[in-house]
Design an enzyme around this catalytic site. Structure first.
Site, PDB file in Angstrom:
ATOM      1  N   GLU A  81       9.131  25.035  76.057  1.00  0.00           N
ATOM      2  CA  GLU A  81       9.457  26.417  75.657  1.00  0.00           C
ATOM      3  C   GLU A  81       8.230  27.314  75.769  1.00  0.00           C
ATOM      4  OE1 GLU A  81       9.194  28.902  71.913  1.00  0.00           O
ATOM      5  OE2 GLU A  81      10.361  27.108  71.416  1.00  0.00           O
ATOM      6  N   HIS A  82       7.086  26.816  75.331  1.00  0.00           N
ATOM      7  CA  HIS A  82       5.846  27.584  75.469  1.00  0.00           C
ATOM      8  C   HIS A  82       5.514  27.829  76.930  1.00  0.00           C
ATOM      9  CE1 HIS A  82       3.731  27.719  71.413  1.00  0.00           C
ATOM     10  NE2 HIS A  82       4.883  27.132  71.142  1.00  0.00           N
TER      11      HIS A  82
END
Length: 463
Positions: A81-82
Site C-alpha cells: 500500500e505504501h
C-alpha cells in the site's frame, strides 16, 4: 483510554445521536439505491448517486489483506500500500498525491485484515482525472529499490509508533496472537518486525503481480455522479487491464478452543487495562444468521449509547471503572470476537473488573432485557444508519466493506431490517450461549512506570 482490537473499521452497529429525529426527517436524507455493473475483465463497479453536494468519492478495494499473508510475509499487504504511491511508468514518485491536491481533492489508503483500499474525494467534474490515475497504478506500478528501502523504514517506524511504543497496541497484538493460534488474524496488520526487516522489493512486486488485478478489485463511486457516465469512464480506464488468475492460499482455519487463555503485557502506561475476547459467530448468511444480529444488539445494550449498561453501572453508579466498553465486529472474512474491556478505578483490580464485566453479561443471560430497553437500542440503530448515509464517503465505505466480506452491498438495508426483528429472547439466548471460559481469551495490561515518557495519541488507520 478505550482499546480496540479491530482494525480500521468496525461494521457492527454504529449508534449515533439522531434518535430524536422523526421518520419524516430521516426519510428526507435517504440517498438512492446503488447500481452495480461488471466489466468484461471481471472488475465490479458500484455507483451510489447522491446529488446533495457537487463532490464525488472514488474507492478501489482489493480483496487482499493480512488474512492472505502467511508466516514470513506478514505486513506485506500494508507495505505494498505504501509503495503504491511511489510512481508508475507515467508518473514519478510523489506525483500521484501532488496531482490529486492540484485537483482540489484529498486522497489516502488503508490496509485491513481483510482488504486494501485506496480513495480520492474530489469535486465531481474531477472524477475522470483521478480514475485515470488509479487505473495507471493498478497496471503500471514501478518498483525502485531505493524507494523501497526508504519506505520500508517508514513502515517499521510506523510499527514502533503504533505498537511497540503504545501499550494499547502491544495489548491488542498480544490478544490476537493468543486468541488465534492458526488463523492469519494471529498476525498484526502492520506485520511482525522481523518480517519487515527481511522483506525485499521482490517480495513486494510478487504480491502486487499476484493480487492487484481488476478481477480482484471493486470500484465504488459515490456522490454527484451519473452511474452510466461512471461505468463508461471505468470501461475506458480500467476495461483494458487484463484479468489474472487469482489463486488463494489453502485455508488456515482456527482449531477449536478448549479452555481459557490468558496473556499479560507489561508496558509503560498510566493505568491498568483488561480485555476479554470471546469467540462468537460472524455474519455469513444475511437471512439465516440470526445469532449475529442478536450479538450486535447485545453489544449495543452493553455499550451502544451514553446510558448503556456497562457505563451506567460500572462507571457512573458503582465507580469501579474509569472506562468500559463492549465490541463486536460482525462483518469479516475470518472468525471474530466479542470483547468486553475496561480500565479499573482506584481500589479495583483488573481481576475484579474482569469479574464485574462478565457479571453484566450474566445478568442479561439470567434476567434478559426488556422490550422498552430493546426498543431504545433499535431507535438508536435506525438513526445511526441514516447518519452514516449523510456522508458520501461513509456510503462508499459501507458498500466496500460489505463487498469485501462477500455479503454484497445489496444486503445493507436487509441487515437493518433483520436487526429490527431481534427479540429479547434472542439477546438472552446468545448471552447464555457464548460467554463461557472455553471460548475466552483475556489480555491484561500491567503498567510500568512512565519514567517521564509521554504516550502519543491512539493509533489510527494504517497508512
Amino acid at each position: 483510554m478505550k482499546l480496540k482490537i479491530s482494525a480500521i473499521l468496525s461494521t457492527g452497529l454504529l449508534f449515533g445521536c439522531l434518535a430524536a429525529l422523526g421518520p419524516a426527517a430521516l426519510a428526507q436524507s435517504a440517498p438512492s439505491v446503488a447500481s452495480e455493473f461488471m466489466l468484461k475483465n471481471g472488475m465490479k463497479v458500484i455507483v451510489k448517486e447522491d446529488h446533495r453536494a457537487p463532490t464525488a468519492v472514488q474507492m478501489v478495494w482489493y480483496k487482499v489483506g493480512a488474512i492472505d499473508e502467511t508466516n514470513g510475509t506478514t505486513g506485506i499487504a500494508h507495505a505494498l500500500e505504501h509503495m503504491m504511491f511511489k510512481g508508475t511508468q507515467k508518473h514519478k514518485t510523489g506525483e500521484f498525491s501532488r496531482l490529486v491536491a492540484e485537483l482540489g481533492g484529498r486522497e489516502n489508503a488503508f490496509t485491513n485484515r481483510d482488504y486494501t483500499a485506496y480513495f480520492q474525494q474530489v469535486e465531481h467534474s474531477r472524477l475522470e482525472a483521478v480514475m485515470a490515475l488509479e487505473a495507471d497504478r493498478m497496471r503500471n506500478l514501478q518498483f525502485d529499490k531505493n524507494e523501497f528501502a526508504k519506505e520500508i523504514r517508514v513502515v517499521m517506524e510506523e510499527r514502533r509508533w503504533r505498537t511497540d511504543d503504545q501499550p494499547q497496541g502491544l495489548m491488542n497484538e498480544a490478544l490476537n496472537a493468543a486468541a488465534f493460534v492458526a488463523h492469519p488474524y494471529h498476525h498484526p496488520v502492520v506485520g511482525w518486525m522481523d518480517d519487515l526487516q527481511n522483506m525485499t522489493i521482490a517480495d513486494i512486486e510478487a504480491w502486487y503481480r499476484r493480487w492487484y488485478a481488476p478481477n480482484n478489485a471493486t470500484l465504488v463511486v459515490s456522490g454527484d455522479v451519473s452511474a452510466d457516465k461512471v461505468v463508461a469512464m471505468a470501461e475506458r480506464y480500467f476495461g483494458s487491464i487484463p484479468a489474472k488468475t487469482i489463486v488463494r492460499g489453502k485455508p488456515q482455519n482456527e482449531p477449536e478452543q478448549h479452555g481459557l487463555r490468558r496473556v499479560t503485557v507489561k508496558a509503560p502506561a498510566e493505568n491498568p487495562y483488561v480485555i476479554l475476547a470471546f469467540k462468537v459467530p460472524s455474519l455469513r448468511d444475511v437471512e439465516k444468521d440470526q445469532e449475529a444480529y442478536a450479538l450486535d444488539v447485545l453489544s449495543a445494550v452493553l455499550d451502544g449509547y451514553d446510558n448503556a449498561r456497562l457505563n451506567d453501572k460500572l462507571v457512573r453508579t458503582d465507580k469501579v471503572a474509569n472506562s468500559v466498553g463492549a465490541g463486536y465486529d460482525d462483518i469479516t472474512r475470518g472468525p471474530t470476537l466479542f470483547t468486553l474491556e475496561g480500565s479499573p478505578a482506584a481500589g479495583t483490580t483488573t481481576a475484579q473488573l474482569e469479574a464485574l464485566l462478565r457479571a453484566e453479561v450474566s445478568r442479561i443471560a439470567k434476567d434478559g432485557v426488556s422490550e422498552q430497553e430493546l426498543q431504545r437500542v433499535k431507535t438508536q440503530l435506525i438513526a445511526s444508519q441514516i447518519y452514516k448515509r449523510d456522508s458520501i464517503f461513509g456510503q462508499a465505505m459501507e458498500i466496500g466493506v460489505m463487498e469485501m466480506s462477500g455479503l454484497s452491498h445489496k444486503n445493507i438495508d436487509r441487515i437493518v431490517d433483520k436487526l429490527k426483528t431481534v427479540t429479547p429472547q434472542q439477546v438472552q439466548a446468545v448471552a447464555q450461549k457464548y460467554f463461557t471460559d472455553d471460548k475466552l481469551t483475556v489480555a491484561t495490561l500491567e503498567p510500568l512506570p512512565l519514567s517521564g515518557k509521554k504516550l502519543g495519541p491512539p493509533p489510527g488507520p494504517l497508512r
